[in-house]
Scaffold this active site. Structure first.
Site, PDB file in Angstrom:
ATOM      1  N   THR A 176       4.082  -2.963   1.693  1.00  0.00           N
ATOM      2  CA  THR A 176       3.559  -1.615   1.515  1.00  0.00           C
ATOM      3  C   THR A 176       3.208  -0.944   2.839  1.00  0.00           C
ATOM      4  O   THR A 176       2.941  -1.635   3.839  1.00  0.00           O
ATOM      5  CB  THR A 176       2.292  -1.697   0.631  1.00  0.00           C
ATOM      6  OG1 THR A 176       1.645  -0.439   0.614  1.00  0.00           O
ATOM      7  CG2 THR A 176       1.286  -2.721   1.168  1.00  0.00           C
ATOM      8  N   ASP A 177       3.139   0.386   2.810  1.00  0.00           N
ATOM      9  CA  ASP A 177       2.694   1.125   4.006  1.00  0.00           C
ATOM     10  C   ASP A 177       1.197   0.942   4.257  1.00  0.00           C
ATOM     11  O   ASP A 177       0.702   1.249   5.346  1.00  0.00           O
ATOM     12  CB  ASP A 177       3.034   2.617   3.884  1.00  0.00           C
ATOM     13  CG  ASP A 177       2.434   3.308   2.662  1.00  0.00           C
ATOM     14  OD1 ASP A 177       1.721   2.649   1.877  1.00  0.00           O
ATOM     15  OD2 ASP A 177       2.684   4.519   2.487  1.00  0.00           O
ATOM     16  N   GLU A 178       0.459   0.454   3.236  1.00  0.00           N
ATOM     17  CA  GLU A 178      -1.001   0.374   3.374  1.00  0.00           C
ATOM     18  C   GLU A 178      -1.433  -0.625   4.434  1.00  0.00           C
ATOM     19  O   GLU A 178      -2.578  -0.599   4.880  1.00  0.00           O
ATOM     20  CB  GLU A 178      -1.648   0.034   2.025  1.00  0.00           C
ATOM     21  CG  GLU A 178      -1.298   1.044   0.970  1.00  0.00           C
ATOM     22  CD  GLU A 178      -2.325   1.168  -0.147  1.00  0.00           C
ATOM     23  OE1 GLU A 178      -3.416   0.601  -0.030  1.00  0.00           O
ATOM     24  OE2 GLU A 178      -2.010   1.850  -1.128  1.00  0.00           O
ATOM     25  N   TYR A 209      -6.779  -5.144  -1.026  1.00  0.00           N
ATOM     26  CA  TYR A 209      -5.347  -5.186  -1.370  1.00  0.00           C
ATOM     27  C   TYR A 209      -4.485  -5.149  -0.115  1.00  0.00           C
ATOM     28  O   TYR A 209      -3.599  -5.993   0.086  1.00  0.00           O
ATOM     29  CB  TYR A 209      -4.991  -4.003  -2.291  1.00  0.00           C
ATOM     30  CG  TYR A 209      -3.498  -3.721  -2.365  1.00  0.00           C
ATOM     31  CD1 TYR A 209      -2.633  -4.606  -3.004  1.00  0.00           C
ATOM     32  CD2 TYR A 209      -2.947  -2.583  -1.762  1.00  0.00           C
ATOM     33  CE1 TYR A 209      -1.258  -4.364  -3.052  1.00  0.00           C
ATOM     34  CE2 TYR A 209      -1.591  -2.336  -1.805  1.00  0.00           C
ATOM     35  CZ  TYR A 209      -0.743  -3.224  -2.451  1.00  0.00           C
ATOM     36  OH  TYR A 209       0.611  -2.984  -2.489  1.00  0.00           O
ATOM     37  N   LYS A 254      -1.889  -7.977   1.457  1.00  0.00           N
ATOM     38  CA  LYS A 254      -0.461  -7.735   1.714  1.00  0.00           C
ATOM     39  C   LYS A 254      -0.157  -7.965   3.199  1.00  0.00           C
ATOM     40  O   LYS A 254       0.888  -8.517   3.553  1.00  0.00           O
ATOM     41  CB  LYS A 254      -0.060  -6.307   1.307  1.00  0.00           C
ATOM     42  CG  LYS A 254      -0.091  -6.026  -0.184  1.00  0.00           C
ATOM     43  CD  LYS A 254       0.890  -6.866  -0.993  1.00  0.00           C
ATOM     44  CE  LYS A 254       2.341  -6.498  -0.751  1.00  0.00           C
ATOM     45  NZ  LYS A 254       3.251  -7.202  -1.704  1.00  0.00           N
TER      46      LYS A 254
HETATM   47  P1  NAD Z   1       2.967  -4.133 -10.577  1.00  0.00           P
HETATM   48  O1  NAD Z   1       1.502  -4.401 -10.513  1.00  0.00           O
HETATM   49  O2  NAD Z   1       3.465  -3.074 -11.487  1.00  0.00           O
HETATM   50  O3  NAD Z   1       3.748  -5.474 -10.971  1.00  0.00           O
HETATM   51  C1  NAD Z   1       3.422  -6.720 -10.430  1.00  0.00           C
HETATM   52  C2  NAD Z   1       4.171  -7.787 -11.228  1.00  0.00           C
HETATM   53  O4  NAD Z   1       3.890  -9.052 -10.633  1.00  0.00           O
HETATM   54  C3  NAD Z   1       3.730  -7.870 -12.695  1.00  0.00           C
HETATM   55  O5  NAD Z   1       4.869  -7.998 -13.527  1.00  0.00           O
HETATM   56  C4  NAD Z   1       2.886  -9.136 -12.744  1.00  0.00           C
HETATM   57  O6  NAD Z   1       2.902  -9.771 -14.009  1.00  0.00           O
HETATM   58  C5  NAD Z   1       3.564  -9.983 -11.674  1.00  0.00           C
HETATM   59  N1  NAD Z   1       2.661 -11.002 -11.104  1.00  0.00           N
HETATM   60  C6  NAD Z   1       1.389 -10.820 -10.647  1.00  0.00           C
HETATM   61  N2  NAD Z   1       0.893 -11.988 -10.209  1.00  0.00           N
HETATM   62  C7  NAD Z   1       1.874 -12.917 -10.365  1.00  0.00           C
HETATM   63  C8  NAD Z   1       1.966 -14.307 -10.064  1.00  0.00           C
HETATM   64  N3  NAD Z   1       0.942 -14.973  -9.524  1.00  0.00           N
HETATM   65  N4  NAD Z   1       3.120 -14.941 -10.327  1.00  0.00           N
HETATM   66  C9  NAD Z   1       4.165 -14.273 -10.890  1.00  0.00           C
HETATM   67  N5  NAD Z   1       4.127 -12.969 -11.200  1.00  0.00           N
HETATM   68  C10 NAD Z   1       2.995 -12.310 -10.927  1.00  0.00           C
HETATM   69  O7  NAD Z   1       3.409  -3.880  -9.075  1.00  0.00           O
HETATM   70  P2  NAD Z   1       4.488  -2.850  -8.494  1.00  0.00           P
HETATM   71  O8  NAD Z   1       3.851  -1.530  -8.348  1.00  0.00           O
HETATM   72  O9  NAD Z   1       5.763  -2.997  -9.249  1.00  0.00           O
HETATM   73  O10 NAD Z   1       4.662  -3.450  -7.022  1.00  0.00           O
HETATM   74  C11 NAD Z   1       5.612  -4.474  -6.762  1.00  0.00           C
HETATM   75  C12 NAD Z   1       5.527  -4.849  -5.303  1.00  0.00           C
HETATM   76  O11 NAD Z   1       5.787  -3.701  -4.503  1.00  0.00           O
HETATM   77  C13 NAD Z   1       4.149  -5.347  -4.862  1.00  0.00           C
HETATM   78  O12 NAD Z   1       4.323  -6.413  -3.967  1.00  0.00           O
HETATM   79  C14 NAD Z   1       3.507  -4.157  -4.176  1.00  0.00           C
HETATM   80  O13 NAD Z   1       2.601  -4.581  -3.185  1.00  0.00           O
HETATM   81  C15 NAD Z   1       4.732  -3.487  -3.578  1.00  0.00           C
HETATM   82  N6  NAD Z   1       4.642  -2.029  -3.390  1.00  0.00           N
HETATM   83  C16 NAD Z   1       4.271  -1.210  -4.432  1.00  0.00           C
HETATM   84  C17 NAD Z   1       4.266   0.170  -4.247  1.00  0.00           C
HETATM   85  C18 NAD Z   1       3.878   1.116  -5.371  1.00  0.00           C
HETATM   86  O14 NAD Z   1       3.750   2.313  -5.125  1.00  0.00           O
HETATM   87  N7  NAD Z   1       3.718   0.649  -6.598  1.00  0.00           N
HETATM   88  C19 NAD Z   1       4.624   0.703  -3.011  1.00  0.00           C
HETATM   89  C20 NAD Z   1       4.971  -0.162  -1.972  1.00  0.00           C
HETATM   90  C21 NAD Z   1       4.999  -1.523  -2.182  1.00  0.00           C
HETATM   91  O1  DAU Z   2       1.185   3.265  -0.474  1.00  0.00           O
HETATM   92  C1  DAU Z   2       1.755   2.271  -1.263  1.00  0.00           C
HETATM   93  C2  DAU Z   2       0.752   1.824  -2.292  1.00  0.00           C
HETATM   94  O2  DAU Z   2       0.650   2.875  -3.241  1.00  0.00           O
HETATM   95  C3  DAU Z   2       1.114   0.525  -2.982  1.00  0.00           C
HETATM   96  O3  DAU Z   2       1.128  -0.513  -2.038  1.00  0.00           O
HETATM   97  C4  DAU Z   2       0.097   0.203  -4.086  1.00  0.00           C
HETATM   98  O4  DAU Z   2       0.509  -0.950  -4.791  1.00  0.00           O
HETATM   99  C5  DAU Z   2       0.045   1.383  -5.039  1.00  0.00           C
HETATM  100  O5  DAU Z   2      -0.936   1.155  -6.020  1.00  0.00           O
HETATM  101  C6  DAU Z   2      -0.257   2.676  -4.284  1.00  0.00           C
HETATM  102  O6  DAU Z   2      -1.625   2.668  -3.761  1.00  0.00           O
HETATM  103  P1  DAU Z   2      -2.544   3.984  -3.793  1.00  0.00           P
HETATM  104  O7  DAU Z   2      -3.954   3.569  -3.740  1.00  0.00           O
HETATM  105  O8  DAU Z   2      -2.072   4.981  -2.794  1.00  0.00           O
HETATM  106  O9  DAU Z   2      -2.121   4.544  -5.256  1.00  0.00           O
HETATM  107  P2  DAU Z   2      -2.994   5.091  -6.482  1.00  0.00           P
HETATM  108  O10 DAU Z   2      -2.026   5.605  -7.492  1.00  0.00           O
HETATM  109  O11 DAU Z   2      -4.027   4.136  -6.921  1.00  0.00           O
HETATM  110  O12 DAU Z   2      -3.738   6.337  -5.814  1.00  0.00           O
HETATM  111  C7  DAU Z   2      -3.001   7.384  -5.203  1.00  0.00           C
HETATM  112  C8  DAU Z   2      -4.014   8.381  -4.638  1.00  0.00           C
HETATM  113  O13 DAU Z   2      -4.699   9.021  -5.733  1.00  0.00           O
HETATM  114  C9  DAU Z   2      -5.093   7.740  -3.784  1.00  0.00           C
HETATM  115  O14 DAU Z   2      -5.436   8.627  -2.719  1.00  0.00           O
HETATM  116  C10 DAU Z   2      -6.288   7.617  -4.734  1.00  0.00           C
HETATM  117  C11 DAU Z   2      -6.109   8.801  -5.665  1.00  0.00           C
HETATM  118  N1  DAU Z   2      -6.605   8.609  -7.056  1.00  0.00           N
HETATM  119  C12 DAU Z   2      -6.176   7.514  -7.746  1.00  0.00           C
HETATM  120  C13 DAU Z   2      -6.610   7.284  -9.042  1.00  0.00           C
HETATM  121  C14 DAU Z   2      -6.165   6.049  -9.805  1.00  0.00           C
HETATM  122  C15 DAU Z   2      -7.443   9.549  -7.638  1.00  0.00           C
HETATM  123  O15 DAU Z   2      -7.813  10.554  -7.004  1.00  0.00           O
HETATM  124  N2  DAU Z   2      -7.870   9.318  -8.921  1.00  0.00           N
HETATM  125  C16 DAU Z   2      -7.512   8.218  -9.631  1.00  0.00           C
HETATM  126  O16 DAU Z   2      -7.978   8.066 -10.802  1.00  0.00           O
END
Ligand code: NAD
Ligand code: DAU
Length: 354
Positions: free
Chosen positions: A135-137, A161, A165
């Site tokens: 992730t970019d975080e 988190y 990562k």
């Molecule tokens: P998600 O939370 O939707 O899915 C995570 C999946 O991992 C689920 O299916 C869960 O059951 C499985 N899981 C969790 N713990 C596990 C374990 N111990 N063993 C096996 N499976 C397990 O997550 P996502 O949003 O699809 O993100 C996927 C990946 O991409 C993550 O590594 C996250 O850090 C990264 N990522 C997400 C975003 C985003 O915006 N969602 C952006 C950048 C990177």
């Molecule tokens: O940047 C990549 C990341 O993006 C991934 O690595 C994470 O897995 C993914 O969850 C996401 O993280 P964020 O914290 O940026 O996403 P989230 O959707 O939780 O929040 C997006 C923005 O919105 C953040 O600034 C917080 C704000 N927010 C979020 C929620 C859930 C609100 O203002 N209200 C809310 O209820």
């Protein structure tokens, strides 16, 4: 060697989109290892359940005996590692699972991958890939005029988190540097699209707007994220898997910075249009609530390396991607009902309690 890919966390948001894309386009076989936490949902993959090239294995990436057996039995040519605890707010309320899966789990997977890879004959050994999805975080937070994060930006994770990562990224890097494991890491910005669990900003706001519930915007709503449509992210991962150079990292982003408040207002307008106007415009549901502790102000990705070296570019515009996403959530009531049952309601009640 067979064209088999071991995918972890494939029942989650991005992993399930990736599996559907890969099975639809290529000839690879897929093993999906997923623990099915609250975020994993096999309904996402119901269209491929009977596909002979797809196998689901219910289990934990930290279960080394299980992972070892999968490597031995299926002899994958690559691992694409999505499995993680992914929600920042949950990591603030309870970081334990983030350490367990994101750090210990990634370590276990790396150890088993290394043992398997070390015994492979050439050219399978050189061609093997461990693709770590991150992730970019990990880069921390930007000021309003700072340049976007590049692959050489120093790590500065701010939430539990992001720290978990970042730790996993460092282990992947070390396994390449020390043991030569052919690993690549992708760091991506915020994704949106179908199958995202409605604890995250965009699906939460769509469903609350639909139901006439308050739309909780943290702080002043001016935080900025760089949004990318999930299918574009999946294509970027496929490009890195096919052509990425061992030992490299690739930043992925939409070049699409948006303030939270603007996104929420746009969602209100689209829901008004698609679901029909409610008594009052849905923008009136917007409620500013207490800020997230340590809330990162701005993320932005410089994705020029993957664009230049691998020829990847996002296809979807934010306007069209967001409309598609809103429609998907409004049209898939069964999916929504499935994931917003007991445990989900408990999370919403605890996290957004006044
Ligand atoms: P998600 O939370 O939707 O899915 C995570 C999946 O991992 C689920 O299916 C869960 O059951 C499985 N899981 C969790 N713990 C596990 C374990 N111990 N063993 C096996 N499976 C397990 O997550 P996502 O949003 O699809 O993100 C996927 C990946 O991409 C993550 O590594 C996250 O850090 C990264 N990522 C997400 C975003 C985003 O915006 N969602 C952006 C950048 C990177
Ligand atoms: O940047 C990549 C990341 O993006 C991934 O690595 C994470 O897995 C993914 O969850 C996401 O993280 P964020 O914290 O940026 O996403 P989230 O959707 O939780 O929040 C997006 C923005 O919105 C953040 O600034 C917080 C704000 N927010 C979020 C929620 C859930 C609100 O203002 N209200 C809310 O209820």
């Amino acid at each position: 060697m067979q064209d088999t890919i071991l995918i972890t966390g494939g029942a989650g948001f991005i992993g399930s989109n990736f599996i559907l894309q890969l099975l639809g386009r290529g000839s690879s076989s897929i093993i999906n290892l997923d623990k099915l936490t609250y975020a994993g949902n096999l309904r996402n993959l119901q269209t491929v359940t009977r596909e002979p090239r797809y196998e689901f294995v219910h289990g934990d990436i930290a279960d080394r005996a299980l992972v070892r057996d999968l490597f031995e039995r299926r002899q994958p040519r690559a691992v694409v590692h999505f499995a993680a605890e992914s929600h920042v707010d949950r990591s603030i309320r309870g970081p334990d699972d983030f350490l367990r899966t994101n750090v210990d789990g990634t370590f276990a997977l790396l150890e088993e991958a290394r043992a398997y890879w070390a015994e492979l004959p050439e050219p399978d050994k050189s061609n093997f890939r461990f693709l770590h999805v991150s992730t970019d975080e990990v880069y921390g937070s930007l000021g309003p005029t700072d340049p976007a994060f590049s692959e050489t930006t120093a790590y500065a994770p701010n939430s539990p988190y992001a720290a978990s990562k970042a730790a996993s990224d460092h282990f992947v890097r070390a396994y390449h540097h020390t043991y030569g494991l052919p690993a690549v890491t992708t760091n991506c910005s915020n994704n949106y699209g179908r199958f995202q669990f409605p604890e995250k900003l965009i699906p939460l706001m769509i469903l609350n707007a639909r139901d006439g519930k308050p739309l909780p915007v943290y702080g002043d709503g001016q935080n900025v994220r760089d949004w990318l449509y999930v299918e574009d992210h999946c294509e970027a991962i496929a490009a890195v898997l096919a052509r990425g150079k061992s030992g490299e990292t690739y930043n992925i982003g939409g070049c699409n910075e948006q303030r939270n408040i603007d996104i929420v207002q746009t969602i209100c307008d689209i829901v008004d249009e698609v679901a029909g106007r409610a008594a009052a415009p849905r923008r009136s549901l917007i409620t500013f609530v207490k800020d997230r502790p340590g809330h990162d102000r701005r993320y932005a990705m410089n994705a020029s390396k993957i664009q230049r070296e691998l020829g990847w570019h996002p296809r979807e515009t934010f306007v069209s991607g967001l409309r598609k996403t809103v429609r998907w959530y409004l049209e898939n009531e069964d999916w929504v009902r499935d994931v917003t049952s007991g445990a989900y309601r408990d999370w919403i009640a605890t996290h957004y309690a006044p």
